[in-house]
Scaffold this motif. Structure first.
Motif, PDB file in Angstrom:
ATOM      1  N   VAL A 187       0.832  -1.211   0.000  1.00 52.77           N
ATOM      2  CA  VAL A 187       0.000   0.000   0.000  1.00 52.77           C
ATOM      3  C   VAL A 187       0.864   1.258   0.000  1.00 52.77           C
ATOM      4  O   VAL A 187       1.721   1.443   0.860  1.00 52.77           O
ATOM      5  CB  VAL A 187      -0.950   0.015   1.214  1.00 52.77           C
ATOM      6  CG1 VAL A 187      -1.766   1.303   1.234  1.00 52.77           C
ATOM      7  CG2 VAL A 187      -1.873  -1.197   1.178  1.00 52.77           C
ATOM      8  N   VAL A 188       0.609   2.094  -0.980  1.00 53.52           N
ATOM      9  CA  VAL A 188       1.274   3.395  -1.079  1.00 53.52           C
ATOM     10  C   VAL A 188       0.361   4.491  -0.570  1.00 53.52           C
ATOM     11  O   VAL A 188       0.775   5.379   0.171  1.00 53.52           O
ATOM     12  CB  VAL A 188       1.687   3.685  -2.538  1.00 53.52           C
ATOM     13  CG1 VAL A 188       2.261   5.096  -2.678  1.00 53.52           C
ATOM     14  CG2 VAL A 188       2.701   2.649  -3.017  1.00 53.52           C
ATOM     15  N   GLU A 189      -0.897   4.443  -0.956  1.00 53.40           N
ATOM     16  CA  GLU A 189      -1.871   5.461  -0.561  1.00 53.40           C
ATOM     17  C   GLU A 189      -3.253   4.825  -0.532  1.00 53.40           C
ATOM     18  O   GLU A 189      -3.684   4.230  -1.525  1.00 53.40           O
ATOM     19  CB  GLU A 189      -1.851   6.636  -1.559  1.00 53.40           C
ATOM     20  CG  GLU A 189      -2.921   7.681  -1.354  1.00 53.40           C
ATOM     21  CD  GLU A 189      -2.834   8.323   0.024  1.00 53.40           C
ATOM     22  OE1 GLU A 189      -1.811   8.941   0.344  1.00 53.40           O
ATOM     23  OE2 GLU A 189      -3.807   8.187   0.786  1.00 53.40           O
ATOM     24  N   ALA A 190      -3.960   4.925   0.597  1.00 51.03           N
ATOM     25  CA  ALA A 190      -5.249   4.240   0.741  1.00 51.03           C
ATOM     26  C   ALA A 190      -6.431   5.068   0.249  1.00 51.03           C
ATOM     27  O   ALA A 190      -7.501   4.515  -0.032  1.00 51.03           O
ATOM     28  CB  ALA A 190      -5.470   3.871   2.207  1.00 51.03           C
ATOM     29  N   VAL A 191      -6.265   6.373   0.134  1.00 53.01           N
ATOM     30  CA  VAL A 191      -7.384   7.240  -0.245  1.00 53.01           C
ATOM     31  C   VAL A 191      -7.903   6.880  -1.633  1.00 53.01           C
ATOM     32  O   VAL A 191      -7.147   6.770  -2.585  1.00 53.01           O
ATOM     33  CB  VAL A 191      -6.959   8.722  -0.211  1.00 53.01           C
ATOM     34  CG1 VAL A 191      -8.087   9.622  -0.730  1.00 53.01           C
ATOM     35  CG2 VAL A 191      -6.575   9.122   1.203  1.00 53.01           C
ATOM     36  N   GLY A 192      -9.214   6.681  -1.729  1.00 54.91           N
ATOM     37  CA  GLY A 192      -9.840   6.395  -3.013  1.00 54.91           C
ATOM     38  C   GLY A 192     -10.049   4.930  -3.299  1.00 54.91           C
ATOM     39  O   GLY A 192     -10.752   4.582  -4.264  1.00 54.91           O
ATOM     40  N   ALA A 193      -9.492   4.043  -2.486  1.00 52.68           N
ATOM     41  CA  ALA A 193      -9.614   2.612  -2.763  1.00 52.68           C
ATOM     42  C   ALA A 193     -11.057   2.133  -2.648  1.00 52.68           C
ATOM     43  O   ALA A 193     -11.505   1.282  -3.420  1.00 52.68           O
ATOM     44  CB  ALA A 193      -8.725   1.814  -1.823  1.00 52.68           C
ATOM     45  N   GLY A 194     -11.796   2.677  -1.700  1.00 56.72           N
ATOM     46  CA  GLY A 194     -13.192   2.279  -1.535  1.00 56.72           C
ATOM     47  C   GLY A 194     -14.035   2.658  -2.740  1.00 56.72           C
ATOM     48  O   GLY A 194     -14.873   1.875  -3.206  1.00 56.72           O
ATOM     49  N   ASP A 195     -13.821   3.863  -3.257  1.00 59.95           N
ATOM     50  CA  ASP A 195     -14.560   4.296  -4.445  1.00 59.95           C
ATOM     51  C   ASP A 195     -14.161   3.457  -5.652  1.00 59.95           C
ATOM     52  O   ASP A 195     -15.006   3.114  -6.494  1.00 59.95           O
ATOM     53  CB  ASP A 195     -14.278   5.773  -4.730  1.00 59.95           C
ATOM     54  CG  ASP A 195     -14.841   6.683  -3.660  1.00 59.95           C
ATOM     55  OD1 ASP A 195     -15.866   6.305  -3.050  1.00 59.95           O
ATOM     56  OD2 ASP A 195     -14.283   7.768  -3.433  1.00 59.95           O
ATOM     57  N   ALA A 196     -12.869   3.125  -5.753  1.00 62.50           N
ATOM     58  CA  ALA A 196     -12.409   2.291  -6.859  1.00 62.50           C
ATOM     59  C   ALA A 196     -13.052   0.908  -6.786  1.00 62.50           C
ATOM     60  O   ALA A 196     -13.454   0.340  -7.805  1.00 62.50           O
ATOM     61  CB  ALA A 196     -10.883   2.170  -6.830  1.00 62.50           C
ATOM     62  N   PHE A 197     -13.159   0.372  -5.575  1.00 60.72           N
ATOM     63  CA  PHE A 197     -13.803  -0.926  -5.396  1.00 60.72           C
ATOM     64  C   PHE A 197     -15.253  -0.868  -5.874  1.00 60.72           C
ATOM     65  O   PHE A 197     -15.715  -1.746  -6.618  1.00 60.72           O
ATOM     66  CB  PHE A 197     -13.758  -1.357  -3.929  1.00 60.72           C
ATOM     67  CG  PHE A 197     -14.376  -2.702  -3.675  1.00 60.72           C
ATOM     68  CD1 PHE A 197     -13.588  -3.837  -3.595  1.00 60.72           C
ATOM     69  CD2 PHE A 197     -15.757  -2.835  -3.521  1.00 60.72           C
ATOM     70  CE1 PHE A 197     -14.164  -5.083  -3.379  1.00 60.72           C
ATOM     71  CE2 PHE A 197     -16.336  -4.075  -3.311  1.00 60.72           C
ATOM     72  CZ  PHE A 197     -15.539  -5.207  -3.241  1.00 60.72           C
ATOM     73  N   THR A 221      -5.482   1.317  -7.119  1.00 60.15           N
ATOM     74  CA  THR A 221      -5.521   2.606  -6.423  1.00 60.15           C
ATOM     75  C   THR A 221      -4.600   2.614  -5.208  1.00 60.15           C
ATOM     76  O   THR A 221      -3.924   3.611  -4.929  1.00 60.15           O
ATOM     77  CB  THR A 221      -6.965   2.918  -5.988  1.00 60.15           C
ATOM     78  OG1 THR A 221      -7.812   2.935  -7.146  1.00 60.15           O
ATOM     79  CG2 THR A 221      -7.053   4.274  -5.295  1.00 60.15           C
ATOM     80  N   LEU A 222      -4.575   1.503  -4.483  1.00 56.84           N
ATOM     81  CA  LEU A 222      -3.744   1.418  -3.284  1.00 56.84           C
ATOM     82  C   LEU A 222      -2.253   1.511  -3.594  1.00 56.84           C
ATOM     83  O   LEU A 222      -1.462   1.911  -2.739  1.00 56.84           O
ATOM     84  CB  LEU A 222      -4.016   0.094  -2.561  1.00 56.84           C
ATOM     85  CG  LEU A 222      -5.355  -0.035  -1.847  1.00 56.84           C
ATOM     86  CD1 LEU A 222      -5.623  -1.495  -1.500  1.00 56.84           C
ATOM     87  CD2 LEU A 222      -5.393   0.836  -0.593  1.00 56.84           C
ATOM     88  N   ALA A 223      -1.878   1.145  -4.800  1.00 60.05           N
ATOM     89  CA  ALA A 223      -0.458   1.041  -5.141  1.00 60.05           C
ATOM     90  C   ALA A 223       0.139   2.316  -5.726  1.00 60.05           C
ATOM     91  O   ALA A 223       1.279   2.306  -6.191  1.00 60.05           O
ATOM     92  CB  ALA A 223      -0.249  -0.103  -6.120  1.00 60.05           C
ATOM     93  N   THR A 224      -0.606   3.428  -5.686  1.00 58.40           N
ATOM     94  CA  THR A 224      -0.089   4.666  -6.260  1.00 58.40           C
ATOM     95  C   THR A 224      -0.668   5.872  -5.536  1.00 58.40           C
ATOM     96  O   THR A 224      -1.719   5.778  -4.887  1.00 58.40           O
ATOM     97  CB  THR A 224      -0.455   4.764  -7.760  1.00 58.40           C
ATOM     98  OG1 THR A 224       0.046   5.982  -8.295  1.00 58.40           O
ATOM     99  CG2 THR A 224      -1.966   4.719  -7.958  1.00 58.40           C
ATOM    100  N   THR A 225       0.004   7.001  -5.651  1.00 60.08           N
ATOM    101  CA  THR A 225      -0.542   8.250  -5.116  1.00 60.08           C
ATOM    102  C   THR A 225      -1.336   8.985  -6.179  1.00 60.08           C
ATOM    103  O   THR A 225      -1.958  10.012  -5.889  1.00 60.08           O
ATOM    104  CB  THR A 225       0.588   9.181  -4.627  1.00 60.08           C
ATOM    105  OG1 THR A 225       1.480   9.455  -5.714  1.00 60.08           O
ATOM    106  CG2 THR A 225       1.353   8.554  -3.478  1.00 60.08           C
ATOM    107  N   ALA A 226      -1.337   8.492  -7.401  1.00 58.99           N
ATOM    108  CA  ALA A 226      -2.039   9.167  -8.493  1.00 58.99           C
ATOM    109  C   ALA A 226      -3.550   9.059  -8.322  1.00 58.99           C
ATOM    110  O   ALA A 226      -4.061   8.078  -7.769  1.00 58.99           O
ATOM    111  CB  ALA A 226      -1.627   8.566  -9.830  1.00 58.99           C
ATOM    112  N   ASP A 227      -4.275  10.060  -8.800  1.00 55.45           N
ATOM    113  CA  ASP A 227      -5.724  10.015  -8.769  1.00 55.45           C
ATOM    114  C   ASP A 227      -6.284   9.100  -9.845  1.00 55.45           C
ATOM    115  O   ASP A 227      -7.393   8.594  -9.725  1.00 55.45           O
ATOM    116  CB  ASP A 227      -6.308  11.418  -8.954  1.00 55.45           C
ATOM    117  CG  ASP A 227      -6.108  12.278  -7.723  1.00 55.45           C
ATOM    118  OD1 ASP A 227      -6.164  11.727  -6.607  1.00 55.45           O
ATOM    119  OD2 ASP A 227      -5.893  13.483  -7.865  1.00 55.45           O
TER     120      ASP A 227
END
Length: 249
Positions: A187-197, A221-227
């Motif tokens: 995990v690099v960045e967790a923000v947005g993973a729920g929406d991606a799921f 999503t978890l593996a990057t800081t990119a939006d």
């Protein structure tokens, strides 16, 4: 009431619509990788959405209406309490049009306490066709600590998806329950993973395939800081998982 509302635009099957509100600023959040997220949405235009905005949404050819518990929380940021009225009208219009409703519970403790949010979010979830909820947030909201207990609390949705972090996710349908484990991800960045799921799940076919698609998109999503993670290369690798590239529709 917003004076200017755009037509729906399509991006790979996802319809978007935006409104111009000259009286309120656009809400904003800023990701600060490794440190968290900073929110600036008090009094935002989204917090002032009302029934007229729901009436302006074009539901022709819409396959599903997806809403978030965050919208239900926004009325606590604005005195007129317009946000619930917006959700109520939008859900009513979807029902009248025969369009399924999807709800991501998305409880945010920074917006409202669990004791206040619990009955509102439970009512919202019970009236949906598809519900996404984290096992941990269901425990915090309703004291339901297992997928089975959450299903017992929410028997109404045709599909109830219980996400359990890096363990996996369980979907309950009329045919029973299916569990699909999560990918192993650095995990690099967790923000947005729920929406991606949720996005991956709603785009899938069978229940098991939808869960897998949800995990695939969350892992990227978890593996990057990119939006906007780039999954276009076939067999994109995420940690120990090989995630298939999406197919064009």
């Amino acid at each position: 009431m917003h004076p200017s509302i755009s037509p729906v635009r399509q991006f790979g099957g996802l319809g978007t619509v935006h409104a111009v509100d000259p009286g309120h600023r656009t809400g904003l959040y800023v990701k600060d990788p490794g440190r968290g997220v900073h929110y600036y949405r008090d009094g935002s235009a989204a917090a002032h959405l009302g029934p007229s905005d729901a009436d302006a949404a074009d539901l022709d050819d819409v396959a599903i209406v997806h809403v978030s518990g965050i919208t239900a929380a926004l009325d606590r940021l604005t005195p007129d309490g317009a946000a619930p009225a917006f959700l109520e009208r939008l859900i009513a219009r979807a029902r009248a049009a025969g369009v399924p409703v999807s709800v991501d519970v998305n409880h945010r403790a920074a917006l409202w306490a669990a004791s206040v949010a619990a009955p509102v979010l439970r009512d919202l979830a019970r009236r949906a066709d598809v519900v996404f909820v984290g096992r941990d947030e269901a425990e915090a909201l309703w004291g339901a600590a297992t997928p089975a207990a959450i299903r017992a609390l929410l028997p109404e949705p045709a599909e109830l998806v219980v996400k359990d972090g890096d363990v996996g996710a369980t979907v309950f349908t009329a045919d029973g329950e299916i569990f699909v484990p999560a990918h192993r991800v650095d995990v690099v960045e967790a923000v947005g993973a729920g929406d991606a799921f949720a996005g991956g799940y709603l785009a899938g076919a069978s229940a098991a395939e939808r869960l897998q698609a949800g995990h695939d998109r969350a892992a990227l999503t978890l593996a990057t800081t990119a939006d906007f993670p780039d999954p276009t290369a076939a067999g994109a690798t995420v940690g120990a998982a090989t995630v298939p590239a999406p197919t064009e529709s």
